[in-house]
Design an enzyme around this catalytic site. Structure first.
Site, PDB file in Angstrom:
ATOM      1  N   GLN A 195      25.718   1.970  76.622  1.00 24.50           N
ATOM      2  CA  GLN A 195      26.242   2.249  75.291  1.00 24.50           C
ATOM      3  C   GLN A 195      25.982   1.142  74.274  1.00 24.50           C
ATOM      4  O   GLN A 195      25.815   1.412  73.090  1.00 24.50           O
ATOM      5  CB  GLN A 195      27.750   2.512  75.351  1.00 24.50           C
ATOM      6  CG  GLN A 195      28.112   3.907  75.800  1.00 24.50           C
ATOM      7  CD  GLN A 195      29.587   4.172  75.569  1.00 24.50           C
ATOM      8  OE1 GLN A 195      30.420   3.281  75.691  1.00 24.50           O
ATOM      9  NE2 GLN A 195      29.932   5.395  75.232  1.00 24.50           N
TER      10      GLN A 195
ATOM     11  N   ASP B 175      34.845  -6.607  86.806  1.00 24.67           N
ATOM     12  CA  ASP B 175      34.618  -5.479  87.712  1.00 24.67           C
ATOM     13  C   ASP B 175      33.407  -4.678  87.265  1.00 24.67           C
ATOM     14  O   ASP B 175      33.269  -4.332  86.083  1.00 24.67           O
ATOM     15  CB  ASP B 175      35.853  -4.576  87.741  1.00 24.67           C
ATOM     16  CG  ASP B 175      35.651  -3.393  88.661  1.00 24.67           C
ATOM     17  OD1 ASP B 175      35.828  -3.566  89.878  1.00 24.67           O
ATOM     18  OD2 ASP B 175      35.314  -2.293  88.175  1.00 24.67           O
TER      19      ASP B 175
ATOM     20  N   TYR C 234      26.633   1.790  87.918  1.00 24.42           N
ATOM     21  CA  TYR C 234      26.838   1.778  86.471  1.00 24.42           C
ATOM     22  C   TYR C 234      25.513   1.529  85.749  1.00 24.42           C
ATOM     23  O   TYR C 234      24.813   0.545  86.011  1.00 24.42           O
ATOM     24  CB  TYR C 234      27.840   0.705  86.057  1.00 24.42           C
ATOM     25  CG  TYR C 234      29.259   0.914  86.544  1.00 24.42           C
ATOM     26  CD1 TYR C 234      29.678   2.127  87.083  1.00 24.42           C
ATOM     27  CD2 TYR C 234      30.198  -0.116  86.456  1.00 24.42           C
ATOM     28  CE1 TYR C 234      30.974   2.307  87.526  1.00 24.42           C
ATOM     29  CE2 TYR C 234      31.508   0.060  86.893  1.00 24.42           C
ATOM     30  CZ  TYR C 234      31.889   1.270  87.433  1.00 24.42           C
ATOM     31  OH  TYR C 234      33.181   1.441  87.873  1.00 24.42           O
TER      32      TYR C 234
ATOM     33  N   GLN D 179      41.364   0.918  93.801  1.00 22.92           N
ATOM     34  CA  GLN D 179      41.034   1.012  92.374  1.00 22.92           C
ATOM     35  C   GLN D 179      41.074   2.479  91.938  1.00 22.92           C
ATOM     36  O   GLN D 179      40.088   3.190  92.028  1.00 22.92           O
ATOM     37  CB  GLN D 179      39.668   0.410  92.070  1.00 22.92           C
ATOM     38  CG  GLN D 179      39.399   0.366  90.574  1.00 22.92           C
ATOM     39  CD  GLN D 179      38.115  -0.360  90.211  1.00 22.92           C
ATOM     40  OE1 GLN D 179      37.331   0.136  89.424  1.00 22.92           O
ATOM     41  NE2 GLN D 179      37.905  -1.536  90.778  1.00 22.92           N
TER      42      GLN D 179
ATOM     43  N   SER E  17      40.963   2.791  83.345  1.00 23.78           N
ATOM     44  CA  SER E  17      41.332   3.700  82.258  1.00 23.78           C
ATOM     45  C   SER E  17      42.829   3.688  81.950  1.00 23.78           C
ATOM     46  O   SER E  17      43.460   4.744  81.862  1.00 23.78           O
ATOM     47  CB  SER E  17      40.878   5.132  82.560  1.00 23.78           C
ATOM     48  OG  SER E  17      40.855   5.897  81.376  1.00 23.78           O
TER      49      SER E  17
ATOM     50  N   ALA F 271      43.682   5.892  79.099  1.00 20.92           N
ATOM     51  CA  ALA F 271      43.255   7.297  79.242  1.00 20.92           C
ATOM     52  C   ALA F 271      42.019   7.611  78.401  1.00 20.92           C
ATOM     53  O   ALA F 271      42.021   8.502  77.559  1.00 20.92           O
ATOM     54  CB  ALA F 271      44.405   8.245  78.893  1.00 20.92           C
TER      55      ALA F 271
ATOM     56  N   GLN G 162      37.839  -5.942  70.369  1.00 20.98           N
ATOM     57  CA  GLN G 162      38.614  -5.040  71.229  1.00 20.98           C
ATOM     58  C   GLN G 162      39.203  -5.800  72.412  1.00 20.98           C
ATOM     59  O   GLN G 162      40.328  -5.539  72.832  1.00 20.98           O
ATOM     60  CB  GLN G 162      37.721  -3.903  71.719  1.00 20.98           C
ATOM     61  CG  GLN G 162      37.284  -2.933  70.636  1.00 20.98           C
ATOM     62  CD  GLN G 162      36.281  -1.916  71.144  1.00 20.98           C
ATOM     63  OE1 GLN G 162      35.435  -2.213  71.978  1.00 20.98           O
ATOM     64  NE2 GLN G 162      36.373  -0.697  70.635  1.00 20.98           N
TER      65      GLN G 162
ATOM     66  N   GLU H  22      42.208  -7.866  71.196  1.00 23.73           N
ATOM     67  CA  GLU H  22      43.385  -7.035  70.949  1.00 23.73           C
ATOM     68  C   GLU H  22      44.040  -6.591  72.255  1.00 23.73           C
ATOM     69  O   GLU H  22      45.256  -6.661  72.417  1.00 23.73           O
ATOM     70  CB  GLU H  22      42.991  -5.817  70.114  1.00 23.73           C
ATOM     71  CG  GLU H  22      42.864  -6.122  68.632  1.00 23.73           C
ATOM     72  CD  GLU H  22      44.158  -6.661  68.043  1.00 23.73           C
ATOM     73  OE1 GLU H  22      45.206  -5.999  68.180  1.00 23.73           O
ATOM     74  OE2 GLU H  22      44.130  -7.762  67.458  1.00 23.73           O
TER      75      GLU H  22
END
Length: 334
Positions: free
Chosen positions: A27, A49, A54, A176, A205, A208, A290, A293
């Site tokens: 991404q 991790d 991936y 996990q 996640s 979510a 991000q 935060e």
């Protein structure tokens, strides 16, 4: 940053871990990914991790380059094995062949002599558990991993693996799973089993897939460029939460987050960390800010009254069925 033991092991990890499932190698550009890793280090995150699958193995390579030059003993690097990493029939699963070849590939890409935790990314119904655990034991005994763990296994699968791990004298210390206010399938069976066995949860996640940030509004299309609109960014997984009845209740969490002095995302991360069986919550990021935060959720203590009010709002739409644990879902050969 706060730090916790991984289960009842002696390994201490940052309670906020940095993961690169949907970002590194896919991404975001490598410079941005490296900036996020640097931000994580600056914020006191020591636990990273990843997994061989991936971004088709690229994520491990990006992470390895981003961490190059850091004091290895000051980091905890985790990776996983199971999903296909090549076209061959044996480039997948938890056979001895795949595990032994995969650990070597992961170490090369991560530019390290060992990983701190090597995890079975799924339960393999096509390979005897004894074969899998003996291979993991050899990985540990050869010094290529310090500890082993599992990801998305059921309570029964974890108990069986732990029994073999004890016989083979290797430390199975972690699970996990996906875990958030909205996805609570581990609470009924996996968490009690792991508490009994001394296994800690490293949850993924916790917000979510971004739904618990509150950015998705009921009755409205998802924002352009958000994960819900990106097939490569987990849009298929987030769809389960994109119902108006869920989004309406998520919006009701906003005043509670404000009351606690947190953003909705920080509240969601802090919520999972209130579970004493959770050793760390994994965050991802496409921008360094991000990371800055989300780490503000570290060390936050939510009082019992606030936890009860969160549960009153979210419980009616939260998934709690333990049969939804991914490891219990029959799967074709990977």
């Amino acid at each position: 940053m706060e730090y916790r033991h991984l289960g009842r092991s002696g390994l201490v990890i940052s309670e906020i871990a940095y993961g690169n499932w949907l970002t590194h190698g896919s991404q975001v550009e490598e410079d941005a990914a490296t900036s996020c890793v640097r931000a994580a280090l600056d914020e006191g995150i020591t636990t990273f991790d990843t997994a061989d699958v991936y971004a088709g193995t690229k994520a491990e390579s990006v992470l390895g380059r981003a961490l190059k030059g850091e004091r290895r003993e000051g980091l905890e690097i985790f990776t996983k094995v199971y999903w296909p990493t090549g076209p061959g029939r044996n480039d997948r699963g938890l056979s001895r062949k795949h595990i032994m070849e995969s650990i070597n590939g992961s170490l090369s890409r991560l530019q390290t002599d060992y990983v701190d935790l090597y995890q079975a990314h799924w339960f393999d119904r096509f390979t005897p558990l004894e074969e899998t655990m003996e291979a993991f034991a050899d990985v540990v005994h050869s010094g290529k991993a310090h500890y082993i763990g599992v990801s998305e296994w059921t309570a029964d699968q974890i108990r069986a693996a732990h029994h073999l791990a004890r016989e083979l004298r290797v430390p199975l210390v972690s699970s996990q799973p996906q875990y958030s206010m909205l996805w609570r399938v581990i609470e009924a069976e996996v968490v009690p089993a792991c508490e009994d066995l001394g296994i800690g949860q490293i949850v993924w996640s916790p917000i979510a897939q971004g739904v618990l940030t509150g950015k998705y509004q009921p009755g409205q299309q998802p924002p352009t460029g958000s994960r819900a609109t990106d097939d490569k960014g987990g849009a298929n997984m987030i769809s389960r939460f994109m119902r108006d009845e869920v989004l309406e209740r998520v919006q009701q969490l906003r005043p509670l987050a404000t009351e606690a002095g947190l953003s909705p995302a920080q509240l969601a991360i802090a919520w999972v960390l209130q579970n004493p069986n959770v050793s760390a919550a994994i965050i991802g990021a496409s921008r360094p800010e991000q990371v800055a935060e989300n780490v503000k959720a570290a060390g936050v203590k939510l009082d019992a009254g606030l936890m009860a009010r969160i549960d009153e709002i979210i419980a009616p739409v939260a998934e709690t069925d333990p049969s939804k644990t991914y490891g219990s879902v029959p799967a074709a050969r990977p």
